[in-house]
Design an enzyme around this catalytic site. Sequence first.
Site, PDB file in Angstrom:
ATOM      1  N   HIS A   1      69.171 102.319  15.043  1.00  0.00           N
ATOM      2  CA  HIS A   1      68.153 103.339  15.330  1.00  0.00           C
ATOM      3  C   HIS A   1      67.575 103.856  14.023  1.00  0.00           C
ATOM      4  CE1 HIS A   1      71.413 106.264  14.556  1.00  0.00           C
ATOM      5  NE2 HIS A   1      70.501 107.203  14.504  1.00  0.00           N
TER       6      HIS A   1
ATOM      7  N   HIS B   1      65.175 107.357  12.257  1.00  0.00           N
ATOM      8  CA  HIS B   1      64.550 108.673  12.350  1.00  0.00           C
ATOM      9  C   HIS B   1      63.428 108.712  11.322  1.00  0.00           C
ATOM     10  CE1 HIS B   1      67.761 110.303  14.816  1.00  0.00           C
ATOM     11  NE2 HIS B   1      68.645 109.849  13.946  1.00  0.00           N
TER      12      HIS B   1
ATOM     13  N   TYR C   1      68.634 102.553   2.809  1.00  0.00           N
ATOM     14  CA  TYR C   1      67.464 102.470   3.700  1.00  0.00           C
ATOM     15  C   TYR C   1      66.980 103.866   4.084  1.00  0.00           C
ATOM     16  CZ  TYR C   1      69.927  98.060   3.956  1.00  0.00           C
ATOM     17  OH  TYR C   1      70.602  96.912   3.629  1.00  0.00           O
TER      18      TYR C   1
END
Length: 176
Positions: free
Chosen positions: A60, A62, A148
Amino acid sequence: MPNYRRAFIPGGTWFFTVNLLERNNNDLLIREIDLLRNTVRAVRKRYPFQIDAWVVLPEHMHAVWTLPPGDADFSKRWRLIKSGFSRALPKTEYRSNVRKMAGERGIWQRHFWEHSIRDETDFERHVDYVHINPVKHGHVARVVEWPYSSFHRYVERGIYPQNCGGDLDLAVEGDD
């Protein structure tokens, strides 16, 4: 089926959570990080937006974005990012009959979660939440260790100290 309602604020700033469909033991986003980055870059070229913060985890991500004045279409940008990323991957994932009938891949959850940033405090809390997420999920012990993330850009600008650990404000609850 629920009727999703989104608030559209031209030029607004938004916090997003975007998930892969299969989150268990899935490292697709970091395994294909170059493809994801290139896809985002291509979408930004056609439909500009400012990346205020971003973190990509294995399954996932954000982000906090600010859209250009007069533009509120973050949904188009996410659709193009998700579809561009998916089209570049080989078709090896499991697809349910429903997804097959709809002509959909089995890579992303259909929807994403968004929150309109209300003020500077809200912005800071969500940016901190984005950056602390790899620590929260146990991927690293210190924020700086996760490659990342836009955290490193914040360090370069002097907003966060380089030695920042797992002590950013965790008061914001995300849709993980």
